[in-house]
Design a protein around this motif. Structure first.
Motif, PDB file in Angstrom:
ATOM      1  N   ILE A  34      -4.140  -2.517 -14.707  1.00  0.00           N
ATOM      2  CA  ILE A  34      -4.598  -1.342 -13.962  1.00  0.00           C
ATOM      3  C   ILE A  34      -6.084  -1.539 -13.681  1.00  0.00           C
ATOM      4  O   ILE A  34      -6.906  -1.503 -14.585  1.00  0.00           O
ATOM      5  CB  ILE A  34      -4.331  -0.046 -14.744  1.00  0.00           C
TER       6      ILE A  34
ATOM      7  N   LYS B  38       0.845  -1.196   0.000  1.00  0.00           N
ATOM      8  CA  LYS B  38       0.000   0.000   0.000  1.00  0.00           C
ATOM      9  C   LYS B  38       0.876   1.240   0.000  1.00  0.00           C
ATOM     10  O   LYS B  38       1.829   1.350   0.746  1.00  0.00           O
ATOM     11  CB  LYS B  38      -0.909   0.002   1.231  1.00  0.00           C
ATOM     12  N   ASN B  39       0.508   2.199  -0.864  1.00  0.00           N
ATOM     13  CA  ASN B  39       1.166   3.493  -0.914  1.00  0.00           C
ATOM     14  C   ASN B  39       0.058   4.532  -1.008  1.00  0.00           C
ATOM     15  O   ASN B  39      -0.544   4.695  -2.066  1.00  0.00           O
ATOM     16  CB  ASN B  39       2.109   3.577  -2.111  1.00  0.00           C
ATOM     17  N   ASN B  40      -0.212   5.234   0.110  1.00  0.00           N
ATOM     18  CA  ASN B  40      -1.349   6.152   0.225  1.00  0.00           C
ATOM     19  C   ASN B  40      -2.638   5.386  -0.061  1.00  0.00           C
ATOM     20  O   ASN B  40      -2.983   4.494   0.675  1.00  0.00           O
ATOM     21  CB  ASN B  40      -1.196   7.374  -0.678  1.00  0.00           C
ATOM     22  N   ASN B  41      -3.316   5.713  -1.134  1.00  0.00           N
ATOM     23  CA  ASN B  41      -4.569   5.031  -1.467  1.00  0.00           C
ATOM     24  C   ASN B  41      -4.399   4.103  -2.673  1.00  0.00           C
ATOM     25  O   ASN B  41      -5.359   3.680  -3.284  1.00  0.00           O
ATOM     26  CB  ASN B  41      -5.668   6.071  -1.738  1.00  0.00           C
ATOM     27  N   THR B  42      -3.161   3.798  -3.028  1.00  0.00           N
ATOM     28  CA  THR B  42      -2.861   2.917  -4.154  1.00  0.00           C
ATOM     29  C   THR B  42      -2.369   1.579  -3.630  1.00  0.00           C
ATOM     30  O   THR B  42      -1.481   1.523  -2.783  1.00  0.00           O
ATOM     31  CB  THR B  42      -1.795   3.555  -5.069  1.00  0.00           C
ATOM     32  N   TYR B  43      -2.959   0.518  -4.134  1.00  0.00           N
ATOM     33  CA  TYR B  43      -2.578  -0.833  -3.741  1.00  0.00           C
ATOM     34  C   TYR B  43      -1.970  -1.541  -4.940  1.00  0.00           C
ATOM     35  O   TYR B  43      -2.453  -1.423  -6.054  1.00  0.00           O
ATOM     36  CB  TYR B  43      -3.800  -1.628  -3.265  1.00  0.00           C
TER      37      TYR B  43
ATOM     38  N   SER C 298      -9.824  -0.811 -12.065  1.00  0.00           N
ATOM     39  CA  SER C 298     -10.731   0.270 -11.680  1.00  0.00           C
ATOM     40  C   SER C 298     -11.734  -0.219 -10.640  1.00  0.00           C
ATOM     41  O   SER C 298     -12.299   0.566  -9.894  1.00  0.00           O
ATOM     42  CB  SER C 298     -11.461   0.810 -12.903  1.00  0.00           C
TER      43      SER C 298
ATOM     44  N   GLU D  58      -2.435  -2.947 -10.195  1.00  0.00           N
ATOM     45  CA  GLU D  58      -2.417  -1.658  -9.495  1.00  0.00           C
ATOM     46  C   GLU D  58      -3.859  -1.187  -9.355  1.00  0.00           C
ATOM     47  O   GLU D  58      -4.616  -1.174 -10.325  1.00  0.00           O
ATOM     48  CB  GLU D  58      -1.623  -0.629 -10.301  1.00  0.00           C
ATOM     49  N   TYR D  59      -4.229  -0.807  -8.124  1.00  0.00           N
ATOM     50  CA  TYR D  59      -5.596  -0.358  -7.857  1.00  0.00           C
ATOM     51  C   TYR D  59      -5.556   0.885  -6.986  1.00  0.00           C
ATOM     52  O   TYR D  59      -4.854   0.922  -5.981  1.00  0.00           O
ATOM     53  CB  TYR D  59      -6.395  -1.459  -7.158  1.00  0.00           C
ATOM     54  N   ASN D  60      -6.324   1.890  -7.372  1.00  0.00           N
ATOM     55  CA  ASN D  60      -6.397   3.126  -6.615  1.00  0.00           C
ATOM     56  C   ASN D  60      -7.814   3.257  -6.070  1.00  0.00           C
ATOM     57  O   ASN D  60      -8.756   3.441  -6.827  1.00  0.00           O
ATOM     58  CB  ASN D  60      -6.039   4.324  -7.502  1.00  0.00           C
ATOM     59  N   GLY D  61      -7.971   3.125  -4.757  1.00  0.00           N
ATOM     60  CA  GLY D  61      -9.291   3.213  -4.143  1.00  0.00           C
ATOM     61  C   GLY D  61      -9.331   2.433  -2.852  1.00  0.00           C
ATOM     62  O   GLY D  61      -8.297   2.046  -2.299  1.00  0.00           O
TER      63      GLY D  61
END
Length: 143
Positions: free
Chosen positions: A116, A69-74, A118, A88-91
Motif C-alpha cells: 500500500i 485505475k478506479n476513481n483516484n486509486t491506481y 503513500s 495500491e496507490y490512492n492519489g
C-alpha cells in the motif's frame, strides 16, 4: 578528603553536561530510528523472514499492462523481472510514471505480495542531465 568549592562546581557542571549530552544523543538516535526508510527490491522482500511494520520503499519496473485505475486509486505491479508485488496507490500519479519505467514507491507492506503506497517517486532516465549542465559541458568540449 575535602573538595574545594570550585572543584565541586566543576564536578556539578561536568555531571550536568554529561546528562544533557546523554539526553540529546537519546533523542537523536530515536528520531533517526523512527525516520529511517529502508529500500527493498521485490526479490529482497520475497527473502525477508517477516513483513516489516515500518514504512519502506519498494523499487523496480512498473509491469507493462498492469496499471488499472478506479476513481483516484491506481493498482499496478512492481517487478524486478523475477518477482512481482501488487501495489495500491490512492492519489495523483507523477508525470514521469509510466508502464515499463522504473519507479520507487513508499508505504507499507500488507504482506509479501501486496504493498500500500503513500508516495510514488517516478525515476527519470539514468542518462538525464539538466539542460544547463548539458550546455555547459558542450561549451567546455568546444573550447
Amino acid at each position: 578528603m575535602m573538595f574545594s568549592k570550585s572543584a565541586k562546581n566543576r564536578l556539578k557542571f561536568f555531571i550536568l553536561l554529561l546528562i544533557s549530552a546523554s539526553i540529546i544523543i537519546f533523542f537523536i538516535y530515536n528520531n533517526l530510528k523512527k525516520n529511517t526508510v529502508y529500500f527493498y527490491a521485490p526479490q529482497e522482500i520475497k527473502n525477508l523472514s517477516g513483513v516489516p511494520a515500518n514504512k519502506v520503499r519498494l523499487g523496480g519496473l512498473v509491469k507493462e499492462g498492469s496499471l488499472k485505475k478506479n476513481n483516484n486509486t491506481y493498482i499496478f505491479v512492481i517487478t524486478d523481472l523475477k518477482n512481482e508485488i501488487l501495489v495500491e496507490y490512492n492519489g495523483l500519479l507523477p508525470n514521469l510514471f509510466a508502464e515499463g519505467k522504473s519507479a520507487v514507491v513508499e508505504g507499507f507492506l500488507r504482506d509479501k505480495k501486496y504493498f500500500i503506497a503513500s508516495t510514488i517517486l517516478a525515476k527519470h532516465d539514468e542518462n538525464y542531465m539538466p539542460p544547463e549542465v548539458a550546455n555547459a559541458l558542450k561549451q567546455k568540449k568546444s573550447k
